[in-house]
Scaffold this motif. Structure first.
Motif, PDB file in Angstrom:
ATOM      1  N   SER A   1       0.845  -1.193   0.000  1.00 35.93           N
ATOM      2  CA  SER A   1       0.000   0.000   0.000  1.00 35.93           C
ATOM      3  C   SER A   1       0.879   1.241   0.000  1.00 35.93           C
ATOM      4  N   LYS A   2       0.646   2.125  -0.962  1.00 40.18           N
ATOM      5  CA  LYS A   2       1.368   3.397  -1.004  1.00 40.18           C
ATOM      6  C   LYS A   2       0.540   4.521  -0.402  1.00 40.18           C
TER       7      LYS A   2
ATOM      8  N   VAL B   1      -2.895 -16.629  -7.335  1.00 37.26           N
ATOM      9  CA  VAL B   1      -1.772 -16.395  -6.423  1.00 37.26           C
ATOM     10  C   VAL B   1      -2.342 -16.457  -5.012  1.00 37.26           C
ATOM     11  N   ARG B   2      -2.111 -17.564  -4.325  1.00 28.94           N
ATOM     12  CA  ARG B   2      -2.801 -17.838  -3.062  1.00 28.94           C
ATOM     13  C   ARG B   2      -2.416 -16.868  -1.946  1.00 28.94           C
ATOM     14  N   GLN B   3      -1.137 -16.528  -1.838  1.00 26.04           N
ATOM     15  CA  GLN B   3      -0.695 -15.703  -0.718  1.00 26.04           C
ATOM     16  C   GLN B   3      -0.965 -14.218  -0.915  1.00 26.04           C
ATOM     17  N   LEU B   4      -1.499 -13.859  -2.061  1.00 28.09           N
ATOM     18  CA  LEU B   4      -1.947 -12.487  -2.292  1.00 28.09           C
ATOM     19  C   LEU B   4      -3.445 -12.479  -2.582  1.00 28.09           C
ATOM     20  N   SER B   5      -4.163 -13.350  -1.920  1.00 26.55           N
ATOM     21  CA  SER B   5      -5.618 -13.414  -2.034  1.00 26.55           C
ATOM     22  C   SER B   5      -6.201 -13.428  -0.628  1.00 26.55           C
ATOM     23  N   GLY B   6      -7.203 -12.568  -0.412  1.00 28.64           N
ATOM     24  CA  GLY B   6      -7.813 -12.498   0.907  1.00 28.64           C
ATOM     25  C   GLY B   6      -6.907 -11.861   1.941  1.00 28.64           C
ATOM     26  N   VAL B   7      -6.135 -10.839   1.545  1.00 28.14           N
ATOM     27  CA  VAL B   7      -5.215 -10.187   2.477  1.00 28.14           C
ATOM     28  C   VAL B   7      -5.524  -8.694   2.556  1.00 28.14           C
ATOM     29  N   SER B   8      -5.264  -8.103   3.699  1.00 28.24           N
ATOM     30  CA  SER B   8      -5.395  -6.668   3.887  1.00 28.24           C
ATOM     31  C   SER B   8      -4.006  -6.056   3.955  1.00 28.24           C
ATOM     32  N   VAL B   9      -3.816  -4.911   3.300  1.00 26.27           N
ATOM     33  CA  VAL B   9      -2.523  -4.230   3.316  1.00 26.27           C
ATOM     34  C   VAL B   9      -2.749  -2.787   3.762  1.00 26.27           C
ATOM     35  N   ASP B  10      -1.818  -2.277   4.543  1.00 22.90           N
ATOM     36  CA  ASP B  10      -1.915  -0.935   5.110  1.00 22.90           C
ATOM     37  C   ASP B  10      -0.626  -0.181   4.805  1.00 22.90           C
ATOM     38  N   GLU B  11      -0.713   1.120   4.733  1.00 25.45           N
ATOM     39  CA  GLU B  11       0.425   1.933   4.320  1.00 25.45           C
ATOM     40  C   GLU B  11       1.656   1.740   5.199  1.00 25.45           C
ATOM     41  N   PRO B  12       1.525   1.694   6.536  1.00 21.38           N
ATOM     42  CA  PRO B  12       2.748   1.532   7.344  1.00 21.38           C
ATOM     43  C   PRO B  12       3.356   0.141   7.268  1.00 21.38           C
ATOM     44  N   SER B  13       2.608  -0.834   6.799  1.00 20.07           N
ATOM     45  CA  SER B  13       3.068  -2.227   6.827  1.00 20.07           C
ATOM     46  C   SER B  13       4.046  -2.507   5.690  1.00 20.07           C
ATOM     47  N   PRO B  14       4.954  -3.471   5.882  1.00 22.87           N
ATOM     48  CA  PRO B  14       5.869  -3.848   4.797  1.00 22.87           C
ATOM     49  C   PRO B  14       5.123  -4.551   3.669  1.00 22.87           C
ATOM     50  N   ALA B  15       5.789  -4.717   2.554  1.00 26.75           N
ATOM     51  CA  ALA B  15       5.172  -5.367   1.400  1.00 26.75           C
ATOM     52  C   ALA B  15       4.798  -6.812   1.737  1.00 26.75           C
ATOM     53  N   THR B  16       3.702  -7.259   1.148  1.00 23.68           N
ATOM     54  CA  THR B  16       3.251  -8.644   1.296  1.00 23.68           C
ATOM     55  C   THR B  16       3.673  -9.430   0.060  1.00 23.68           C
TER      56      THR B  16
END
Length: 427
Positions: free
Chosen positions: A79-80, A101-116
């Motif tokens: 998240s940028k 792509v299983r590990q990039l499905s059903g995930v939440s990403v937030d700006e302060p968090s590192p890349a998933t």
């Protein structure tokens, strides 16, 4: 005298005739202490960006096209700006095959968090595009996607927007139409002599139809109703059991059965729009599959697959239930009653009961919510209210029948200010 000993004597004699002392011979060099490892394969990265992720419920599909199809080894999402939910990520190959792509499905990403990061991608084909179904959660959001390849740096550009994801885009009717050519070539293959040119030709046509059918099932911009997915599961299982063993129809129906199940599991695990399943629904689905499994003969080809499917769906129930009750905002009495209900189902079930351990885990989660609620409510109770609860749960602790002693002990500890432990409460 051994040959090895004789050879050694002969060599020493020859050296002696030449005036060479064997002790003076230089020792062969040993292996190097730090042999140089083979050079690591270089990895190149490319970056794509979606600057305005929709806030529309259900999200929207964004397609990042690669200017040149390349095999990828990994992708990352970051998240940028803001917070967003990635419902699904799909790789589209240069042959238009779709790879989730299983590990990039059903995930939440937030700006302060590192890349998933995704899992390691092992698809040998060139990747032509990356499709992401995403939704901004709250305010504005922007998403960055990095793609990694060992060939060259991927060049990503935001392609034409795919139409908004809509729960009205049901593809049940389309799948029914596509089932007709599948059945046509199955009939022709089954009518042909085993191993004949006719069967092989029909098998090749059938393989193409099956690949197209599974790709339609996986389509990101539309969805298949749960009822129809389950109908397809049962239909493909029946056909898989019925067709000729060793024929070309057997692997076709196996692939259709697995493809349908994979779409169902993807929806369950990632909570895709239009495909959200409550714990009650998951229990019902797993029980229906269990009933179908029990009705199959021991030698049925689909029986093993059904055992796997019903077990995996059943095992998602406690996690879904935990999310539901965490959001329910129950008070102590509500959560305790729920935990007791499932605990009674657990202890009354036979050891081989299909849902026995499921009910055990559900009761544990409900009791956990009850403890959390009690820890808050006890601060608002007067002495008499606390005492009456202590009397109630002391009796349940002592009875040790249809209420877990460990839970009663934890309640009593909370009611007695959490720091006062009587000897009878130790476990």
């Amino acid at each position: 005298m051994s040959l090895k000993f004789f050879s050694k004597v002969l060599i020493l004699a020859l050296l002696a005739t030449q005036g060479v002392n064997a002790a003076e011979l230089p020792k062969p060099p040993g292996p190097p202490n730090n042999p140089n490892p083979p050079p690591a394969e270089s990895v190149y990265e490319g970056v794509g960006r979606v600057d305005q992720v929709t806030r529309q419920t259900g999200g929207e599909i964004y397609r990042l096209d690669l200017t040149r199809p390349l095999p990828l080894v990994r992708i990352e999402a970051k998240s940028k700006m803001g917070r967003l939910k990635i419902y699904s990520t799909t790789l589209v190959t240069d042959k238009n095959d779709r790879v989730p792509v299983r590990q990039l499905s059903g995930v939440s990403v937030d700006e302060p968090s590192p890349a998933t990061s995704s899992e390691l991608i092992t698809v040998p084909a060139g990747i032509a595009a990356i499709e992401i179904l995403a939704e901004a959660m709250g305010g504005e959001a922007a998403l960055e996607i990095k793609a990694f390849s060992t060939k060259e740096a991927p060049k990503l550009s935001l392609g034409s927007r795919i139409p908004d994801f809509s729960c009205k885009k049901n593809n049940d009717a389309l799948l029914k139409d596509k089932l007709e050519p599948v059945q046509l070539w199955v009939g022709r293959a089954e009518a042909a002599a085993p191993g004949s040119v006719q069967e092989k030709f029909a098998g090749n046509q059938l393989k193409d139809q099956v690949a197209d059918y599974v790709a339609t099932l996986r389509a990101g911009g539309s969805y298949t109703s749960t009822a129809y997915l389950l109908t397809l599961l049962n239909f493909f299982a029946d056909q898989y059991n019925a067709v000729r063993a060793g024929g070309v129809s057997e692997p076709a129906y196996r692939d259709l059965l697995n493809g349908t199940y994979n779409v169902l599991m993807l929806a369950i695990q990632n909570e895709l729009p239009c495909r959200r399943f409550s714990s009650d629904t998951l229990i019902q689905i797993s029980m229906d599959l269990n009933k179908k499994h029990q009705g199959m003969s021991e030698g049925s080809r689909a029986r093993t697959l059904y055992a796997t499917m019903m077990t995996k769906i059943r095992d998602t129930v406690p996690g879904q239930y935990r999310k539901e009750i965490a959001a329910a905002n129950w008070n102590f009495r509500q959560a305790d009653a729920e935990g007791t209900n499932y605990y009674k189902l657990y202890i009354s079930a036979k050891d081989d009961s299909f849902l026995k351990n499921t009910h055990r885990d559900m009761s544990a989660y409900a009791y956990m919510i009850a403890e959390q609620a009690l820890a808050k409510e006890v601060k608002l109770m007067d002495i008499e209210q606390r005492y009456q609860l202590i009397v109630e749960y002391q009796a349940k602790y002592n009875a040790n029948t249809d209420f877990p002693q460990a839970v009663a002990a934890r309640y009593l500890a909370i009611l007695s200010d959490q720091n006062y432990y009587l000897p009878f409460m130790r476990y």
